[in-house]
Design a protein around this motif. Sequence first.
Motif, PDB file in Angstrom:
ATOM      1  N   GLU A  84       0.947  -1.319   0.053  1.00 26.44           N
ATOM      2  CA  GLU A  84      -0.196  -0.149  -0.014  1.00 26.44           C
ATOM      3  C   GLU A  84       0.710   1.304  -0.095  1.00 26.44           C
ATOM      4  O   GLU A  84       0.281   2.174  -0.557  1.00 26.44           O
ATOM      5  N   THR A  85       2.016   1.321   0.520  1.00 33.24           N
ATOM      6  CA  THR A  85       2.935   2.518   0.506  1.00 33.24           C
ATOM      7  C   THR A  85       3.006   2.642  -1.018  1.00 33.24           C
ATOM      8  O   THR A  85       3.575   4.114  -1.151  1.00 33.24           O
ATOM      9  N   GLY A  86       3.170   1.862  -1.977  1.00 36.04           N
ATOM     10  CA  GLY A  86       3.327   2.235  -3.167  1.00 36.04           C
ATOM     11  C   GLY A  86       2.366   2.592  -3.928  1.00 36.04           C
ATOM     12  O   GLY A  86       2.392   3.222  -5.047  1.00 36.04           O
ATOM     13  N   LEU A  87       1.018   2.883  -3.249  1.00 36.15           N
ATOM     14  CA  LEU A  87      -0.191   3.429  -3.855  1.00 36.15           C
ATOM     15  C   LEU A  87      -0.368   4.806  -3.490  1.00 36.15           C
ATOM     16  O   LEU A  87      -1.360   5.349  -4.280  1.00 36.15           O
ATOM     17  N   THR A  88       0.560   5.457  -2.852  1.00 40.18           N
ATOM     18  CA  THR A  88       0.762   6.944  -2.676  1.00 40.18           C
ATOM     19  C   THR A  88       0.314   7.745  -3.854  1.00 40.18           C
ATOM     20  O   THR A  88      -0.316   8.625  -3.562  1.00 40.18           O
ATOM     21  N   ARG A  97       5.639  -3.866  -4.558  1.00 36.55           N
ATOM     22  CA  ARG A  97       5.603  -2.542  -4.191  1.00 36.55           C
ATOM     23  C   ARG A  97       6.037  -1.350  -5.041  1.00 36.55           C
ATOM     24  O   ARG A  97       5.035  -0.394  -5.267  1.00 36.55           O
ATOM     25  N   ARG A 133      -4.531   5.251   5.686  1.00 37.20           N
ATOM     26  CA  ARG A 133      -3.234   5.105   4.734  1.00 37.20           C
ATOM     27  C   ARG A 133      -1.900   6.098   5.209  1.00 37.20           C
ATOM     28  O   ARG A 133      -1.041   5.788   4.973  1.00 37.20           O
ATOM     29  N   GLY A 150      -0.075   4.425   7.603  1.00 40.42           N
ATOM     30  CA  GLY A 150       1.123   3.830   6.893  1.00 40.42           C
ATOM     31  C   GLY A 150       2.164   4.459   6.399  1.00 40.42           C
ATOM     32  O   GLY A 150       3.431   3.884   6.619  1.00 40.42           O
ATOM     33  N   GLN A 151       1.942   5.584   5.817  1.00 44.10           N
ATOM     34  CA  GLN A 151       2.859   6.281   5.202  1.00 44.10           C
ATOM     35  C   GLN A 151       3.927   7.025   6.235  1.00 44.10           C
ATOM     36  O   GLN A 151       5.048   6.836   5.892  1.00 44.10           O
ATOM     37  N   ALA A 203       6.173   4.083   7.060  1.00 42.67           N
ATOM     38  CA  ALA A 203       6.942   3.803   6.136  1.00 42.67           C
ATOM     39  C   ALA A 203       8.099   4.869   6.282  1.00 42.67           C
ATOM     40  O   ALA A 203       9.282   4.435   6.299  1.00 42.67           O
ATOM     41  N   VAL A 219       9.405   5.106  -2.942  1.00 40.52           N
ATOM     42  CA  VAL A 219       7.797   4.358  -3.434  1.00 40.52           C
ATOM     43  C   VAL A 219       6.960   5.303  -3.704  1.00 40.52           C
ATOM     44  O   VAL A 219       5.820   5.237  -3.834  1.00 40.52           O
ATOM     45  N   GLY A 220       7.287   6.647  -3.710  1.00 43.09           N
ATOM     46  CA  GLY A 220       6.343   7.700  -3.926  1.00 43.09           C
ATOM     47  C   GLY A 220       5.916   8.523  -2.770  1.00 43.09           C
ATOM     48  O   GLY A 220       4.813   9.159  -3.069  1.00 43.09           O
ATOM     49  N   ILE A 221       6.487   8.286  -1.567  1.00 43.27           N
ATOM     50  CA  ILE A 221       5.763   9.236  -0.661  1.00 43.27           C
ATOM     51  C   ILE A 221       6.494  10.461  -0.502  1.00 43.27           C
ATOM     52  O   ILE A 221       7.680  10.334  -0.449  1.00 43.27           O
TER      53      ILE A 221
END
Lengths: 229, 308
Positions: free
Chosen positions: A98-102, A143, B182, B185-186, B189, B200-202
């Motif tokens: 889910e961290t990759g879905l940001t 991910r 969510r 979760g970020q 991470a 990973v895009g955060i």
Amino acid sequence: MFAVSNYQVAYGQSEVIHNLNFSIRPNEIVAIMGRNGMGKTTLMKSLMGIQPSRKGSVKLGDTDLTSMKSYQRVASGMGFVPQGRMIFSTMTVKENIETGLTTVKDKKVPPDLYELFPVLLEMKSRRGGNLSGGQQQQLAIARALASRPKVLLLDEPTEGIQPSIIREMARTLKRIRDEKGLSIIVSEQVLSFALDIADRILVLEKGDIVAEEDRASVNEAKIAAYLSV
Amino acid sequence: MFADYSMAELMSIFAMQGFAGLTLFSVFVLMALGLAIIFGQMGVINMAHGEFMILGAYVTYLTSNIFAEYAQNLFSIYFFVAMILAFVATFLLGALVEWGMIRFLYKRPLDTLLATWGLSLILQQIYRSVFGAREVGVTLPDWLMGSVALTDSIEIPINGLFVMGLTVLISIAVFIMMFRSRWGGQVRAVVQNRTMAGAVGINTEKVDRITFALGCGIAGVAGSAFTMIGSTGPTSGQLYIVDTFLVVVFGGASSLLGTIASAFTISQAQSSMEFFLSGSMAKVLTLLVVVGILMLRPQGLFALKIRR
């Protein structure tokens, strides 16, 4: 489609990548090979915006990535599977993906990722740190794929993984390329794996590309000579 | 020391001290939850956490004065408004501090100790200049005063009950945010691997800022609750910061559940011992036990079983 030009990366005064030029076509798998310390990981990190570049540019399609931060590069279509996997060990498998879905609209893990890696569905609620090395590698790829990249970077994916799983990984990577239509750049030391998946092989030595071979007409002995110590 | 009391008296004493301990526990939990996020999750040693709490207390004090002055008929609900304002004020100050100072120090966690210590001194002086060195207290609305008599000898103060209810609500909210959303979760991470979270895009900078600000905001609410059981002075936060770090470290720095368990243990131990011994003796005993347990279990009470 993905183009790196006049690219330089340095740690302080010591320049690791000198004036690198290469480009990747859509749907192509390129292996970047070289011995330890030749700049493979540095190049990968810098393409992801983790290590700043000193000169040159990186472009994905028409988008200039050169001055972007990591998360902006991901939003523009880069995906990264780092050396040593670097999964979030205290988070569950599902949370890791889910961290990759940001950067995308999806709220749930896309089912096709679980189709590619059925073992991840089984282990959904386990903590990432309790997975085996091969499973962690699959998790790291899932991910990275969650953000729907156009270019996937894999840094030494075969490191510490048993031979039978390496062959399976080569199959999976090709399947991902065919199904999702993305380009893959993989840095590698294992020649058999590179020959197995790559359409093109670049050899990196002391921060320069010293050889470039198409898979169809590859001179194995020549590349092996570059890799031998 | 027990000999002077009858059995029934002892029971009442333990019940009431136990409840006093629960009120202390509530403030500890609120303070420690914020710190568990900032220190336990982000690794920033925030010595100014007590001052953030006191900011919340002063905001509550100001709000109560404004209500008493201009909206006497709404005075009974001022506390809820004050709590929201306290949260907003400390959240904003937290975001500002993160932007101006903390974000340069993520790679040097020990330096955050000195930097935030300096910040705490600055804030204390600002409070002293603005509100004066004397402690201030708020007037509680009528419905929060008095106590419930359970038996002839056991009385439970209502404001204590209210603070406890508040603590439960906020703890649940924090848990849901950290482990079910969510955004949580970020946050997890980012705190685990800032570089990789970016890859990973955060947007790690934004997550860091909001996380730090949220930790401060919770401290502000703690300050709001604090006004109900104590008076507020420029240096009141100092009294609590050591205890709060103790709670977080004892509980296991990365576990929110551990934080709550250790806040309970420490506050109960202190308040029941305080009745029979002197306050400092109670503190010495608590510290000795905590040090002993931490020697046997350096990772704190609760630690994740995980390969790293």
